[in-house]
Every structure is written in C-alpha cells, then in structure tokens.
Design an enzyme around this catalytic site. Structure first.
Site, short mmCIF file in Angstrom:
data_model
loop_
_atom_site.label_atom_id
_atom_site.label_comp_id
_atom_site.label_asym_id
_atom_site.label_seq_id
_atom_site.Cartn_x
_atom_site.Cartn_y
_atom_site.Cartn_z
N ASP A 140 0.83 -1.20 0.00
CA ASP A 140 0.00 0.00 0.00
C ASP A 140 0.86 1.25 0.00
O ASP A 140 0.49 2.27 0.58
CB ASP A 140 -0.93 -0.01 1.23
N CYS A 195 -20.55 -13.76 -4.59
CA CYS A 195 -21.49 -12.85 -3.91
C CYS A 195 -22.94 -13.19 -4.26
O CYS A 195 -23.84 -12.92 -3.46
CB CYS A 195 -21.19 -11.40 -4.30
N CYS A 198 -26.63 -11.74 -3.02
CA CYS A 198 -26.47 -11.02 -1.75
C CYS A 198 -26.17 -9.55 -2.00
O CYS A 198 -25.33 -9.22 -2.85
CB CYS A 198 -25.34 -11.65 -0.93
N CYS A 205 -24.50 -0.14 4.13
CA CYS A 205 -23.56 0.99 4.14
C CYS A 205 -24.25 2.22 4.72
O CYS A 205 -25.28 2.67 4.20
CB CYS A 205 -23.07 1.28 2.73
N CYS A 221 -17.93 7.50 1.27
CA CYS A 221 -17.44 6.42 2.14
C CYS A 221 -16.87 6.99 3.44
O CYS A 221 -16.06 7.92 3.42
CB CYS A 221 -16.37 5.62 1.39
N CYS A 248 -14.29 2.63 8.62
CA CYS A 248 -15.60 2.01 8.75
C CYS A 248 -15.49 0.56 8.29
O CYS A 248 -14.83 0.28 7.29
CB CYS A 248 -16.62 2.76 7.89
N CYS A 251 -19.40 -2.80 5.86
CA CYS A 251 -19.59 -3.71 4.73
C CYS A 251 -18.90 -5.05 4.94
O CYS A 251 -19.26 -6.05 4.32
CB CYS A 251 -19.13 -3.06 3.43
N CYS A 255 -20.87 -9.00 5.84
CA CYS A 255 -20.56 -9.95 4.77
C CYS A 255 -20.63 -11.38 5.30
O CYS A 255 -19.90 -11.74 6.24
CB CYS A 255 -19.18 -9.68 4.19
#
Length: 362
Positions: A140, A195, A198, A205, A221, A248, A251, A255
């Site tokens: 990153d 996914c 779903c 969110c 976001c 945050c 999400c 899951c």
C-alpha cells in the site's frame, strides 16, 4: 545457487509459498503482471470522479496500469495475504454504543505497513539469493492494483463492496506484493465471484457509498471522509457516520463470508491503548501531546490531531445528549482551528437540539 544457474521455477514457486508461511503470511499466490481488466475498471472509476480528493489515484494511474513502468522487468506479481483480526471488544457492540468511538479494526494495533513490508522484503531477498532476478516489495506504498493482482493470483474475488474476499478467510486481511522479473508458474484464479444475489453490503452501508455492485463512491465512504478527506465533512453525511471516527467496517461486518475469518497471531495487530473500547469524550479530551503519544506507531497518526478532533466532534454530535459532552465541546471550541471549530459548532447544535427535545418531553 550460482547466479548463472537456471532455477527450477516450479520448485521455486513452491518454496516461495513455504517461505511466505514461515514469515507469517496466510496465503501466497503468483499471477501475471498484466492487469488490463482491473486497470480499465480503475479508469472508469476515476472518470466518474469517485476518487474525490485522492488526486494521487489519477496522477499515478499509468503506473498502476503498467507494472513494468513501476518496476522495470516485472513479469509476475507475487501476492501475499496476512490476516489482522486480533481480538478486542466486539465491533458490533461498540457500534451499538453511541457514546463510544468506533475505530476500524485494521488500525487498532501497530501500523501494518512496516511489519508487512519488512516480511515481504525478507521474502524478496531470499528469492534473489536463491534464483537471482529483480524484485521489489510493496505494501500500500506505491501505485499498485493490489486487489486486482491478488484476484488474478487466486487469493479470492473482488466482492460487491470492492474488497477482496476469500471463501476460507473472509476479508479481514492485508495484502502485499512482490514484483519479480522471474517467469514463475502462475496460479490460476481459484474463485469467481461468490457474492451471488447477496446485497448486504450495499444495503448496510451507512452513507450509501456502494452506489452499485462493485462500485464505491469514495466521496460518500466513511473511511474516505475520516481518513483521506482533509477539509470539512459534508454536513449531509455527518449524522449517518454515527460513532465511526476512523474508518468504517460495516460492509465487512455484514458480509456472510466473514464467518470464516481467521484470527491473527501477530502481536503487532493486538489492540493498543484500549482503542477498541474507548469513550468518544475521553478521546476528544486528549491534548495533541497525548494524541501523538497514544498513536505512535499507529495508522491513526497519519490523519493528524485536527482531523482526529474533527472526526470525534462529529461522533459527539451524534451521541445521546450529555451535559458533559456539551461542556467539553464548548470548552474546546476556542482552542482549535477554523475547520475543526465548524464541526464542533455542528456538534454543539446537535447536542442542544437533543437537550431541547428531552426538555419538551417532560
């Protein structure tokens, strides 16, 4: 092995994965350096302006699209996964306690960049010692489409929330990469998207930042608002932020695949300074010196003290009415810069409004 010997690349790939496990990585995969599909998706995302004020995303788009431009000679990308959930107060319990501060789980321990970069650099050095070639590790820290490369290398699939999801480990993990000039055998993508129908992440969110499956508008976001955004948080989004003051995880928390999340044994990821279960008011009363001391070695420090106060002020405005909160906001109001003061004013108004409602009910 001498530098002129031809390495057995299939055996080397197996060894790389074993060495990676010895260094604490849960999964190592090898993929092609061609990331055209993911680079195209990035371009479309940028064209929509979803990156907000993250100008570096567009400024270095060409390097994200071409691994060879970032590190000459790259023909393969080794992707590595390291799980980071390491205990602490239950995330949902904190989110349901509006007087407490919610900090994204990845930031509760020490900053992951140094730890993972060091481990990946050790792995890259070992590969070079054994087989030569040119290698460079990233965590990153450079324009790398890490989720795209990880998906290509079989580490999982990119979910509707744009996170990489692994069917055996969920999504609570960090990713890192090694660009290499060695033409190692490639791991086939093991998982297409699972996914299905779903849409839990889209529906849950808080700010409706997932505007469509696989598309996140960063400008809405909470992670962007509390970490990347330098100026005022849009007024219309503040109430929806609740007590989320750094990042945050909503999400991920909803899951279904995260029921398979693997706990981390890395001591550096263990929550520090009780930041997994702290009161908003207590954190808001930190001096700048305390902030710097308590966030030393943490990813939280990157936002700086003013934005820390800004985020906490929003959380305090969203908290239930408390005279102590109102007093603390009013006392701090004259000590801060204009941008922070504007958020404190908003929080004071929110607290006064709640107090008035309480009074009218009596």
């Amino acid at each position: 092995m001498s530098e002129h010997a031809t390495p057995d690349l299939t055996h080397l790939a197996t060894e790389i994965k074993r060495w990676g496990q010895e260094l604490g990585f849960a999964h190592i995969g090898i993929g092609t350096a061609d990331n055209h599909p993911h680079a195209q998706r990035l371009n479309e995302w940028l064209q929509k302006g979803y990156h907000g004020e993250m100008g570096y995303m567009s400024a270095r788009e060409a390097l994200r699209a071409d691994a060879n431009a970032l590190h000459e000679g790259t023909v393969r990308v080794i992707s590595a996964r390291m799980d980071y959930l390491a205990g602490g107060e239950d995330a949902n319990t904190v989110l349901q306690s509006p007087q407490k501060a919610y900090i994204s789980r990845y930031a509760l321990g020490r900053d992951y960049h140094k730890l993972i970069r060091k481990r990946l650099s050790q792995l890259a050095q070992r590969i070079e010692q054994q087989a030569g070639g040119r290698h460079r590790a990233f965590v990153d820290s450079a324009p790398v489409l890490e989720r795209g490369y990880a998906e290509q290398a079989g580490l999982g699939w990119i979910g509707k929330n744009s996170m990489l999801i692994n069917s055996r480990a969920g999504s609570w993990f960090f990713l890192g990469e090694i660009y290499t000039s060695l033409p190692l055998p490639i791991d086939a993508p093991q998982e297409t998207s699972h996914c299905g129908s779903c849409r839990a992440c889209l529906d849950d969110c808080p700010t409706q930042a997932i505007v469509a499956p696989y598309q996140v508008d960063a400008r809405r976001c909470i992670s962007y608002l509390t970490i990347e955004l330098h100026g005022p948080i849009p007024t219309e989004l503040r109430s929806a932020m609740g007590n989320r003051v750094f990042g945050c995880d909503d999400c991920q928390l909803v899951c279904p695949w995260n029921k398979f999340a693997q706990p981390s044994t890395e001591e550096d990821f263990v929550p520090r300074h009780q930041l997994d279960n702290s009161e908003l008011l207590s954190l808001f009363q930190w001096t700048e010196t305390q902030f710097l001391e308590q966030t030393a070695g943490s990813a939280i420090r990157r936002i700086g003290y003013p934005r820390w106060l800004r985020n906490l002020a929003v959380g305090l405005g969203n908290a239930p009415h408390d005279p102590a909160i109102l007093k603390a906001l009013q006392q701090r109001r004259t000590e801060v810069e204009e941008m922070v003061a504007e958020h404190i004013d908003w929080a004071i108004a929110q607290q006064q409004q709640k107090a008035a409602l309480i009074g009218s009910d009596r």
